[in-house]
Design an enzyme around this catalytic site. Structure first.
Site, PDB file in Angstrom:
ATOM      1  N   ASN A 148       0.851  -1.190   0.000  1.00 42.94           N
ATOM      2  CA  ASN A 148       0.000   0.000   0.000  1.00 42.94           C
ATOM      3  C   ASN A 148       0.883   1.235   0.000  1.00 42.94           C
ATOM      4  O   ASN A 148       1.984   1.215   0.545  1.00 42.94           O
ATOM      5  CB  ASN A 148      -0.890   0.018   1.246  1.00 42.94           C
ATOM      6  CG  ASN A 148      -1.812   1.224   1.280  1.00 42.94           C
ATOM      7  OD1 ASN A 148      -2.417   1.584   0.264  1.00 42.94           O
ATOM      8  ND2 ASN A 148      -1.920   1.865   2.435  1.00 42.94           N
ATOM      9  N   HIS A 183       0.863   5.179   1.299  1.00 41.75           N
ATOM     10  CA  HIS A 183       0.137   6.024   2.239  1.00 41.75           C
ATOM     11  C   HIS A 183       0.789   7.404   2.253  1.00 41.75           C
ATOM     12  O   HIS A 183       2.016   7.513   2.292  1.00 41.75           O
ATOM     13  CB  HIS A 183       0.176   5.406   3.637  1.00 41.75           C
ATOM     14  CG  HIS A 183      -0.613   6.182   4.640  1.00 41.75           C
ATOM     15  ND1 HIS A 183      -1.992   6.094   4.715  1.00 41.75           N
ATOM     16  CD2 HIS A 183      -0.230   7.062   5.584  1.00 41.75           C
ATOM     17  CE1 HIS A 183      -2.409   6.908   5.673  1.00 41.75           C
ATOM     18  NE2 HIS A 183      -1.364   7.510   6.215  1.00 41.75           N
ATOM     19  N   SER A 185       4.834   6.808   2.298  1.00 40.84           N
ATOM     20  CA  SER A 185       5.380   5.518   2.721  1.00 40.84           C
ATOM     21  C   SER A 185       4.757   4.396   1.909  1.00 40.84           C
ATOM     22  O   SER A 185       3.568   4.439   1.596  1.00 40.84           O
ATOM     23  CB  SER A 185       5.035   5.246   4.197  1.00 40.84           C
ATOM     24  OG  SER A 185       5.415   6.322   5.031  1.00 40.84           O
ATOM     25  N   ASP A 201      -2.620   0.603   8.026  1.00 38.95           N
ATOM     26  CA  ASP A 201      -1.447   1.460   7.793  1.00 38.95           C
ATOM     27  C   ASP A 201      -0.275   1.152   8.726  1.00 38.95           C
ATOM     28  O   ASP A 201       0.591   2.000   8.944  1.00 38.95           O
ATOM     29  CB  ASP A 201      -1.813   2.960   7.939  1.00 38.95           C
ATOM     30  CG  ASP A 201      -2.873   3.383   6.941  1.00 38.95           C
ATOM     31  OD1 ASP A 201      -2.941   2.772   5.856  1.00 38.95           O
ATOM     32  OD2 ASP A 201      -3.633   4.310   7.251  1.00 38.95           O
TER      33      ASP A 201
END
Ligand code: GAR
Length: 209
Positions: free
Chosen positions: A106, A108, A135, A144
């Protein structure tokens, strides 16, 4: 090459960055599917125009787990070995996260562990931070909070608004994500680049061919 499905909900500029980076002949990954929970996501049109398979299934009216199952089935049908979340604004069910353990990344828009969740840029400005950033991390059950794979810092300017900062952080995101994904799938696991936990996960995964 490692087969990657990219999940988006909106504009899809990170997806575009992943896609264009994958056009380099030396890219260790290819994008085999762009999928969305939002049938109107702008990014779907771009992916189609670039000849990438797309799939959209609205989550409206579906249970989270059922929607995730539909997404999972399409991702596996496309033969993807990795999932790259790129502005996919849905919280994923535990079952889905588990199925892609160690193979789902992912991006972020903050320097995690700072500012998990939403409104990251406004929170950075309100806190008076002089450095913001983005990130890339592995997705785990904790939102997260999975192991970090890479970060890029972005200076906050005196007159920044959440929008102007978001725009600049996105430029950094577009640099960071393709490179981090490429490194991850090709196991470029330099000791100071990855934590030992991430190395352990990465090395347990099948090699990209
Ligand atoms: C990006 O800034 C990404 O980091 C963020 O959404 C934006 C999507 O833009 N993701 C999150 O906030 C995830 N919680 P894009 O659709 O243009 O790539």
């Amino acid at each position: 090459k490692a087969r990657v499905a990219v999940l988006i909900s909106g504009g899809g500029t990170n997806m575009a960055a992943l896609l264009y980076a994958a056009k380099r002949p030396d890219s260790p990954y290819e994008v085999v599917l762009v999928a969305s929970n939002n049938p109107d996501a702008e990014g779907l049109k771009l992916a189609q125009a670039e000849g990438v398979a797309t799939f959209a299934q609205s989550h409206v009216g579906l249970k989270r787990a059922d929607h995730d199952d539909i997404m999972h089935n399409h991702i596996t049908k496309a033969g993807a070995a990795y999932v790259a979340l790129a502005g996919y604004m849905r919280i994923l069910s535990g079952n889905f996260v588990e199925k892609w353990d160690g193979r789902m990344l992912n991006i972020h828009p903050s320097l995690l562990p700072k500012y998990t969740g939403l409104h990251t840029h406004q929170r950075a400005i309100d806190a008076g931070d002089s450095i913001a950033g983005c990130s890339v991390h592995l997705v785990t059950a904790d939102l997260d909070e999975g192991p970090l794979l890479g970060q890029m810092e972005v200076a906050v300017l005196p007159n920044d608004t959440a929008d102007s900062l978001a725009e600049r952080v996105k430029i950094a995101e577009h640099q960071l994500y393709p490179r981090t994904l490429a490194d991850y799938v090709s196991r470029a696991t330099s000791p100071d680049y990855l934590t030992s936990k991430v190395r352990e996960i990465a090395l347990a995964q099948p090699e990209a061919d």
